[in-house]
Scaffold this motif. Structure first.
Motif, PDB file in Angstrom:
ATOM      1  N   PRO A 389       1.171  -1.372  -0.607  1.00  9.35           N
ATOM      2  CA  PRO A 389       0.240  -0.388  -0.553  1.00  9.35           C
ATOM      3  C   PRO A 389       0.855   0.935   0.300  1.00  9.35           C
ATOM      4  N   ARG A 390       0.299   2.455  -0.077  1.00  9.14           N
ATOM      5  CA  ARG A 390       0.615   3.706  -0.450  1.00  9.14           C
ATOM      6  C   ARG A 390       0.714   4.283   1.434  1.00  9.14           C
ATOM      7  N   CYS A 391       1.288   4.649   2.300  1.00 10.28           N
ATOM      8  CA  CYS A 391       1.089   5.099   3.375  1.00 10.28           C
ATOM      9  C   CYS A 391       1.681   6.979   3.865  1.00 10.28           C
ATOM     10  N   GLY A 392       0.801   7.756   4.359  1.00  9.78           N
ATOM     11  CA  GLY A 392       1.550   9.473   4.281  1.00  9.78           C
ATOM     12  C   GLY A 392       0.888   9.016   5.676  1.00  9.78           C
ATOM     13  N   THR A 393       1.045  10.409   6.322  1.00 10.62           N
ATOM     14  CA  THR A 393       1.385  10.690   7.770  1.00 10.62           C
ATOM     15  C   THR A 393       0.245  11.741   7.781  1.00 10.62           C
ATOM     16  N   GLU A 394      -0.596  11.609   8.635  1.00 13.64           N
ATOM     17  CA  GLU A 394      -1.501  12.304   9.645  1.00 13.64           C
ATOM     18  C   GLU A 394      -0.621  14.390   9.498  1.00 13.64           C
ATOM     19  N   ILE A 395      -1.305  15.102   8.763  1.00 13.32           N
ATOM     20  CA  ILE A 395      -1.046  16.593   8.771  1.00 13.32           C
ATOM     21  C   ILE A 395      -1.198  17.220  10.252  1.00 13.32           C
ATOM     22  N   GLY A 396       0.584  17.346  10.182  1.00 16.27           N
ATOM     23  CA  GLY A 396       0.758  18.200  11.758  1.00 16.27           C
ATOM     24  C   GLY A 396       1.697  17.170  12.084  1.00 16.27           C
TER      25      GLY A 396
END
Length: 397
Positions: A389-396
């Motif tokens: 999968p493609r994983c990002g981060t929580e903004i902030g």
């Protein structure tokens, strides 16, 4: 003696000591030979098309479990109700299931779960299902394998995906009559902005849709990105209008576009369109997918094609409910179900989830990982877009 809890070839099989069922169990919905739960989803109303095959997925998962002997020797059966795609209907249906039908718990998939969430939490009714509202992150009696929406900030995943493909200016299609649609549009707008993609505005895609008119709005906005927060059928009409108006779009993205039936309905109009899911898509052809498809053919043959997003969500939601019954023990109560399932770590729906869920730490957290797909040039299938999968981060953070 050692007995197997009959969850079949999927989910979990654990051994325990004691009788297969206890007639002394006092919890509502628990009988010596069966456990009764409530199934709640929109069979009518403006959101019904999103959830139509959910019940079939539940049927398939329960069919496998019952064929293997049930849970502690009990069959798992249900009473179903339609929430008609509105919060008042959701609350009325949930109250009817709890107070009139005396169900043990509820499996639910809807965009208006907030209608009954407070009531079900106050009664400590266990709920498993698909999370499309922040209510799933507020109430510890509610369990989902993925939270796409919560009250905090968004995630970078969607915006980074769009920016990597050359998107600069976005317009978002939403339905003003759906709180879930508006909230999802909000979250996607935050994600796009965080990646440097300017959000020019929003267009309403509540039916009936003026296809030529909405296409001109997309074109005249100057957007090179079109993002949807509406049903797959509604978004298909928006794309149809934008294509006909010759809107210059680099990226078209929808969370509801992963559906073979949409390709059959809209054909080449959807070529190149991106979608994303929060489970392993069927293109990965895992053994878990094969078990699901075989069970659909056996227990829900009326659903064609069987590889549908809502059906798989129903399967996983039912699997979570069965896992909670296992954790609650031979004589379950609603509270032991909630405590037991909340303590489960490493839940992956037998390999259908991209990242295992720890229900203790997952509560209240937004999902950061998605699998993206693109409609092929001939508009006949979906192709995986790596990484998976493609994983990002929580903004902030």
């Amino acid at each position: 003696m050692s007995l197997l809890i009959g969850l079949g070839a999927v989910g979990c099989r654990v051994s325990t000591d004691g009788p297969t069922a206890s007639p002394a169990c006092a919890a509502p919905g628990v009988a010596p030979d069966a456990i009764r739960f409530g199934l709640l989803y929109p069979d009518t109303g403006n959101a019904a098309s999103l959830f139509r095959s959910f019940r079939a997925g539940v049927d398939a998962r329960l069919g496998v479990a019952d064929k293997a002997g049930g849970v502690y020797g009990r069959k798992v059966v249900y009473v179903w109700r339609d929430d008609a795609s509105n919060p008042a209907g959701n609350q009325a249906a949930a109250r009817g299931l709890v107070e009139n039908d005396q169900v043990f718990g509820i499996i639910e998939s809807t965009s208006v779960a907030s209608g009954s969430a407070g009531y079900l939490n106050s009664r400590r009714i266990p709920v498993t299902g698909t999370s499309l509202e922040a209510a799933w992150t507020h109430n510890d009696n509610m369990f989902s394998y993925s939270n796409m929406i919560f009250d905090g900030p968004s995630v970078t995943t969607w915006g980074e995906f769009v920016a990597e493909r050359g998107g600069h200016r976005a317009i978002i299609a939403q339905s003003g009559f759906s709180a879930t649609s508006v909230t999802l549009a909000d979250k996607m707008a935050l994600s796009l902005a965080a990646a440097g993609v300017r959000v020019l505005g929003r267009i309403d895609a509540t039916g009936p849709i003026d296809i030529p008119g909405i296409g001109r709005k997309v074109r005249d906005s100057g957007a090179d990105v079109l993002v949807g927060a509406v049903t797959g059928a509604a978004f298909g009409q928006v794309v149809l209008g934008a294509r006909a108006a010759r809107a210059d779009l680099r990226v078209i993205l929808s969370p509801t576009g992963y559906d073979q039936r949409l390709l059959q309905l809209f054909g080449g109009v959807l070529a190149g369109v991106y979608s994303f899911v929060d489970y392993l898509p069927f293109e990965q052809e895992t053994p878990a997918h094969q078990r699901f498809l075989q069970a659909m053919l056996e227990y829900a043959p009326q659903v064609s094609p069987p590889a549908q997003q809502a059906a798989l969500s129903g399967w996983i939601s039912a699997d979570m409910f069965l896992r909670g019954l296992v954790a609650a023990g031979p004589c379950p109560s609603r509270e032991t179900f909630i405590r037991g399932l909340r303590a489960v770590r490493g839940y992956d729906a037998d390999g259908l989830l991209p990242v295992p869920v720890n229900f203790a730490t997952h509560f209240g957290q937004i999902n950061r990982c998605y699998t993206f797909l693109q409609v092929t040039a001939d508009a006949k299938r979906f192709a995986l877009v790596p990484p998976v999968p493609r994983c990002g981060t929580e903004i902030g953070r």
